[in-house]
Design an enzyme around this catalytic site. Structure first.
Site, PDB file in Angstrom:
ATOM      1  N   HIS A  82      -0.946 -56.525 -13.450  1.00 43.18           N
ATOM      2  CA  HIS A  82      -1.383 -55.684 -14.515  1.00 43.18           C
ATOM      3  C   HIS A  82      -2.228 -56.207 -15.475  1.00 43.18           C
ATOM      4  CE1 HIS A  82      -1.629 -52.179 -17.430  1.00 43.18           C
ATOM      5  NE2 HIS A  82      -1.310 -53.255 -18.226  1.00 43.18           N
ATOM      6  N   ASP A 161       7.347 -42.996 -22.663  1.00 45.63           N
ATOM      7  CA  ASP A 161       6.093 -43.983 -23.086  1.00 45.63           C
ATOM      8  C   ASP A 161       4.842 -42.973 -23.193  1.00 45.63           C
ATOM      9  OD1 ASP A 161       4.404 -46.426 -23.342  1.00 45.63           O
ATOM     10  OD2 ASP A 161       3.407 -45.505 -21.279  1.00 45.63           O
ATOM     11  N   ARG A 168       1.575 -42.765 -31.118  1.00 47.50           N
ATOM     12  CA  ARG A 168       1.326 -44.082 -31.642  1.00 47.50           C
ATOM     13  C   ARG A 168      -0.257 -43.965 -31.886  1.00 47.50           C
ATOM     14  NH1 ARG A 168       2.670 -48.023 -27.238  1.00 47.50           N
ATOM     15  NH2 ARG A 168       1.740 -49.427 -28.650  1.00 47.50           N
ATOM     16  N   SER A 183       5.787 -50.685 -23.642  1.00 47.22           N
ATOM     17  CA  SER A 183       4.934 -49.562 -22.811  1.00 47.22           C
ATOM     18  C   SER A 183       4.414 -50.138 -21.453  1.00 47.22           C
ATOM     19  CB  SER A 183       3.707 -49.318 -23.995  1.00 47.22           C
ATOM     20  OG  SER A 183       3.079 -48.750 -23.136  1.00 47.22           O
ATOM     21  N   LYS A 187       6.147 -49.290 -17.378  1.00 48.08           N
ATOM     22  CA  LYS A 187       5.319 -48.628 -16.474  1.00 48.08           C
ATOM     23  C   LYS A 187       5.309 -49.383 -14.920  1.00 48.08           C
ATOM     24  CE  LYS A 187       2.382 -47.747 -19.700  1.00 48.08           C
ATOM     25  NZ  LYS A 187       1.054 -47.345 -20.502  1.00 48.08           N
TER      26      LYS A 187
END
Ligand code: URA
Ligand code: CA
Length: 434
Positions: A82, A161, A168, A183, A187
């Site tokens: 990621h 999320d 947010r 967060s 995922k």
């Protein structure tokens, strides 16, 4: 249990129990806790922070709020990668086939671009015919037979999320390290990762603008991995200038092909070798990152990484001829240079500004509904540290729609700082957290 008491406890600096965190996340997902209470709670977390245990509990509560992808049909350790988001970040296009060629399964769910960063799905879709919407059986079969598949997100992953992130976004609580870390990790875990390699970007084009914050985010995510039994490694890398030279979908596919051929921009190649070495090691396909890296260099040299890309493209319905004939990729009508006005060295490039400029040309989405023009974008001709003479191109603009061209040219020009002194060489990799 009442949301009020949990908000007050965090407001006063208390440590929340797993049950309390679960109560907030479940209640918010099921609409029993209203936005205003969740917003107050997020602000309390923003101001008071969370320890590693609370952050891990928040992560897993968000994982349990929705579906979890079952990758047990794929043999081996599934390592996901990621990136916290960059400009012209072409790494997934290179890494999926490269790591698969080293024997590590790559079952990747990617996203679309929004704002100034591009999305991996859009990039793959610039290959004519390429399908990112495989059903679950096709996805698993492709990973088992080819070694890699990249698809859009299916199922309802971490809905807590999604809802909390939207909240947010409008309550000034995005840039909190425990909230960002949970967060991202929720995922990845919901998407079925056994192990995770994180590319935490730092600099002007990144979420985290300072090195200190970037390391703190990296440490928070690695700690979550440790708490929940998903081995996680983070590499902190530069996003003070775009990665590689191409920004834009088809342009980045072309850049990925050059890199898989053993060439390509040196920073893109180096980052792929570094991240790839960790992926292959976590997958148990090499004894250590140094051995993995040597293997990956060999696969770039001997054509096997490129062959794997061709195989992967064909397996997802794409035209594999693009690998040898990149002119079959979407091409912009015009290629316009932006010329340097003075001699000197490139001292700075504002990556985010170039990302916005590429989006304005149509390479990205300004709203969720915008249609992406796969052909357009920017190719940076002079990167930080390179010498430039007046009249030489700094950037090539690949353009279809000229309506906003003057504005885009001004933006691109303003993103460059030219200095008469040669700057210190740009750092690509600042460190690792393991
Ligand atoms: N990216 C995410 O996925 N979540 C955040 O909170 C911030 C960046
Ligand atoms: Ca690039």
């Amino acid at each position: 249990m009442r949301a009020y008491d949990i908000i007050r406890k965090k407001r006063d600096g208390g440590e929340l129990s797993q049950t309390e965190i679960e109560f907030m996340v479940q209640g918010y997902t099921s609409n029993e806790i209203p936005d205003y209470q969740m917003a107050a709670w997020a602000m309390a977390v923003f101001l008071r922070g969370m320890n590693a245990r609370e952050t891990a509990d928040l992560t897993m509560a968000m994982v349990r709020s929705g579906d979890q992808v079952d990758l047990s049909g794929i043999a081996g350790i599934k390592v996901d990668k990621h990136s916290t988001g960059g400009v012209g970040d072409t790494t997934t296009l290179v890494l999926a086939p490269l790591v698969a060629a080293a024997g590590a399964p790559v079952a990747k769910m990617s996203g679309r671009g929004l704002g100034h960063t591009g999305g991996t799905l859009d990039k793959f879709e610039s290959i004519p015919g390429f399908r990112v919407e495989l059903n679950k059986e096709e996805f698993i079969r492709n990973v088992n037979t080819v070694g890699a598949a990249v698809v859009g997100q299916t199922g309802n992953l971490a809905p807590a999320d999604k809802k909390l992130y939207a909240l947010r976004d409008v309550t000034a609580t995005v840039d909190s390290i425990p909230l960002i870390a949970s967060s991202i990790m929720s995922k990845k875990i919901a998407a079925g990762a056994d192990a995770i390699v994180l590319d935490v970007k730092t600099g002007s084009g990144a979420f985290m603008k300072t090195l200190e914050d970037s390391f703190a985010l990296a440490r928070a995510m690695v700690a979550i991995g440790q708490e929940v039994g998903r081995k996680t490694v983070a590499v902190i890398t530069d996003m003070d200038q775009p990665l590689g030279r191409a920004i834009g979908n088809a342009l980045e596919v072309k850049e990925a092909i050059e890199t898989l051929r053993g060439g390509g921009p040196s920073d893109l190649r180096e980052l792929c070798l570094t991240l790839g070495a960790h992926m292959v090691t976590l997958a148990g396909k090499a004894a250590n990152p140094a051995a993995a890296r040597a293997r990956l260099e060999e696969l770039l040299q001997n054509g096997q990484a490129l062959a794997k890309f061709k195989e992967m493209v064909a397996a997802q319905g794409g035209d594999p001829r693009v690998i040898d004939q990149p002119e079959l990729l979407p091409q912009a009508q015009k290629v316009i240079p932006l010329l340097a006005e003075q001699d000197g060295y490139v001292a700075r490039i504002e990556a985010e500004e170039l990302g916005i400029a590429a989006t304005m040309l149509g390479a990205g989405r300004e709203t969720k509904e915008s249609k992406v023009d796969l052909a357009v974008g920017l190719v940076v001709n002079k990167k930080v540290g390179e010498a430039v003479a007046a009249g030489e191109p700094l950037v090539w603009l690949h353009v279809n729609e000229e309506r906003r061209l003057a504005e885009v040219m001004a933006k691109v020009k303003a993103a460059f700082t030219i200095s008469c002194q040669q700057p210190a060489p740009a750092t690509l990799i600042y460190g690792e957290v393991v």
